[in-house]
Design a protein around this motif. Sequence first.
Motif, mmCIF file in Angstrom:
data_model
loop_
_atom_site.group_PDB
_atom_site.id
_atom_site.type_symbol
_atom_site.label_atom_id
_atom_site.label_comp_id
_atom_site.label_asym_id
_atom_site.label_seq_id
_atom_site.Cartn_x
_atom_site.Cartn_y
_atom_site.Cartn_z
ATOM 1 N N UNK A 1 -5.857 -6.810 2.326
ATOM 2 C CA UNK A 1 -6.307 -6.015 3.461
ATOM 3 C C UNK A 1 -5.123 -5.606 4.333
ATOM 4 N N UNK A 2 -4.246 -6.551 4.624
ATOM 5 C CA UNK A 2 -3.075 -6.272 5.459
ATOM 6 C C UNK A 2 -2.107 -5.307 4.759
ATOM 7 N N UNK A 3 -1.947 -5.453 3.445
ATOM 8 C CA UNK A 3 -1.081 -4.539 2.692
ATOM 9 C C UNK A 3 -1.631 -3.121 2.754
ATOM 10 N N UNK A 4 -2.950 -2.975 2.625
ATOM 11 C CA UNK A 4 -3.571 -1.651 2.678
ATOM 12 C C UNK A 4 -3.340 -0.991 4.034
ATOM 13 N N UNK A 5 -3.549 -1.748 5.104
ATOM 14 C CA UNK A 5 -3.335 -1.200 6.448
ATOM 15 C C UNK A 5 -1.866 -0.827 6.646
ATOM 16 N N UNK A 6 -0.952 -1.674 6.178
ATOM 17 C CA UNK A 6 0.477 -1.386 6.309
ATOM 18 C C UNK A 6 0.853 -0.109 5.570
ATOM 19 N N UNK B 1 -3.870 9.019 -1.597
ATOM 20 C CA UNK B 1 -5.179 8.496 -1.988
ATOM 21 C C UNK B 1 -5.322 8.464 -3.504
ATOM 22 N N UNK B 2 -4.879 9.528 -4.165
ATOM 23 C CA UNK B 2 -4.951 9.580 -5.631
ATOM 24 C C UNK B 2 -4.065 8.512 -6.257
ATOM 25 N N UNK B 3 -2.854 8.347 -5.736
ATOM 26 C CA UNK B 3 -1.948 7.332 -6.264
ATOM 27 C C UNK B 3 -2.523 5.932 -6.125
ATOM 28 N N UNK B 4 -3.029 5.629 -4.936
ATOM 29 C CA UNK B 4 -3.534 4.285 -4.680
ATOM 30 C C UNK B 4 -4.749 3.981 -5.539
ATOM 31 N N UNK B 5 -5.700 4.901 -5.610
ATOM 32 C CA UNK B 5 -6.919 4.639 -6.370
ATOM 33 C C UNK B 5 -6.618 4.377 -7.841
ATOM 34 N N UNK C 1 4.261 -2.928 -15.243
ATOM 35 C CA UNK C 1 4.873 -2.041 -14.244
ATOM 36 C C UNK C 1 3.925 -1.829 -13.065
ATOM 37 N N UNK C 2 2.653 -1.593 -13.360
ATOM 38 C CA UNK C 2 1.681 -1.326 -12.295
ATOM 39 C C UNK C 2 1.473 -2.556 -11.408
ATOM 40 N N UNK C 3 1.525 -3.734 -11.995
ATOM 41 C CA UNK C 3 1.321 -4.956 -11.211
ATOM 42 C C UNK C 3 2.483 -5.247 -10.270
ATOM 43 N N UNK C 4 3.661 -4.670 -10.553
ATOM 44 C CA UNK C 4 4.816 -4.871 -9.681
ATOM 45 C C UNK C 4 4.841 -3.906 -8.505
ATOM 46 N N UNK C 5 4.010 -2.874 -8.537
ATOM 47 C CA UNK C 5 3.980 -1.880 -7.467
ATOM 48 C C UNK C 5 3.172 -2.388 -6.275
ATOM 49 N N UNK C 6 3.380 -1.822 -5.100
ATOM 50 C CA UNK C 6 2.629 -2.291 -3.923
ATOM 51 C C UNK C 6 1.136 -2.028 -4.006
ATOM 52 N N UNK C 7 0.718 -1.035 -4.802
ATOM 53 C CA UNK C 7 -0.705 -0.704 -4.905
ATOM 54 C C UNK C 7 -1.500 -1.858 -5.516
ATOM 55 N N UNK C 8 -0.895 -2.567 -6.467
ATOM 56 C CA UNK C 8 -1.587 -3.681 -7.115
ATOM 57 C C UNK C 8 -1.797 -4.845 -6.162
ATOM 58 N N UNK C 9 -1.028 -4.890 -5.069
ATOM 59 C CA UNK C 9 -1.162 -5.976 -4.094
ATOM 60 C C UNK C 9 -2.338 -5.767 -3.156
ATOM 61 N N UNK C 10 -3.077 -4.688 -3.331
ATOM 62 C CA UNK C 10 -4.203 -4.403 -2.447
ATOM 63 C C UNK C 10 -5.474 -5.091 -2.947
ATOM 64 N N UNK C 11 -6.247 -4.427 -3.797
ATOM 65 C CA UNK C 11 -7.513 -5.009 -4.234
ATOM 66 C C UNK C 11 -7.415 -5.743 -5.561
ATOM 67 N N UNK C 12 -6.452 -5.395 -6.382
ATOM 68 C CA UNK C 12 -6.360 -5.944 -7.731
ATOM 69 C C UNK C 12 -6.309 -7.470 -7.757
ATOM 70 N N UNK C 13 -5.516 -8.056 -6.874
ATOM 71 C CA UNK C 13 -5.267 -9.498 -6.929
ATOM 72 C C UNK C 13 -6.521 -10.295 -6.577
#
Length: 267
Positions: A156-161, A184-188, A207-219
């Motif tokens: 949640x905090x990563x998404x807001x940041x 929005x397209x990149x993040x989704x 590669x995708x898991x190392x990006x900041x987007x994976x730190x949002x909902x994926x984990x």
Amino acid sequence: MKKYLSFFRLRFTMGLQYRAAALAGIVTQFTWGFMEVMMFRAFYRSDASAFPMSFSATASYVWLQQAFLAFFMVWMMENEIFDSIINGNIAYELCRPINLYNMWFSRSMATRLSRAVLRCFPVLGVAFFVPSPYGLEPPADFFHFALFLVTLVLGFAVTVSFCMLIYFFTFFTVSPQGLRILFTSLVEFFAGAVIPLPFFPENIQRIMEALPFAAMQNVSLRIFSGSMNEVQMQKAVALQVFWLLVLTAAGKLLCRFAEKKVTIQGG
């Protein structure tokens, strides 16, 4: 700190007033959730062994995604902030004896939290009673549930940041629409909102898991559904903390730069 807590409290209270919008959102999320679950069911019936997650884990992933949609969807940003930047009302914010980044961060957290509070409990309550394997399965044990809560807050905090970066990038554009559509397209896609990351080929997945987007909902969603082993969980939590620090630091630096360069015309 007290003034930012006041912004948080006021925005959270305001967000709880929109019950009709929350009801419409709940209906939409139920409909979309059932559609996704049935779509995945069709694929699993062809060859369930070809998928890296069990169908019950995938269904739980979908229901949790719908329940906490307000936590992780980047497109749920505040139009009021964008409007203040475009029409020049940001001048009033800059005159206040506050830190602009901290104020917007607290407001954004409160807005998303109020939306999630109104919507998550009905979605979770019904999803628990949907017959297995179509419903929400409980976590494997208390450890997984506790870690799910921790990673949920971090995501949640990563998404807001990340959204804060979009707000401050808007200072250097004529219109925020292009930025919103792009990010929005990149993040989704890269956060697993469209397709869970385990469904991608292993090389691409790393590669995708190392990006900041994976730190949002994926984990958090994968920990709850039990599709991560101990090593993967440790690495994922460490990356969440890392990206939270990096994105927050980048946002604060961009905020300072934008405040120095902003030009208000008219008045």
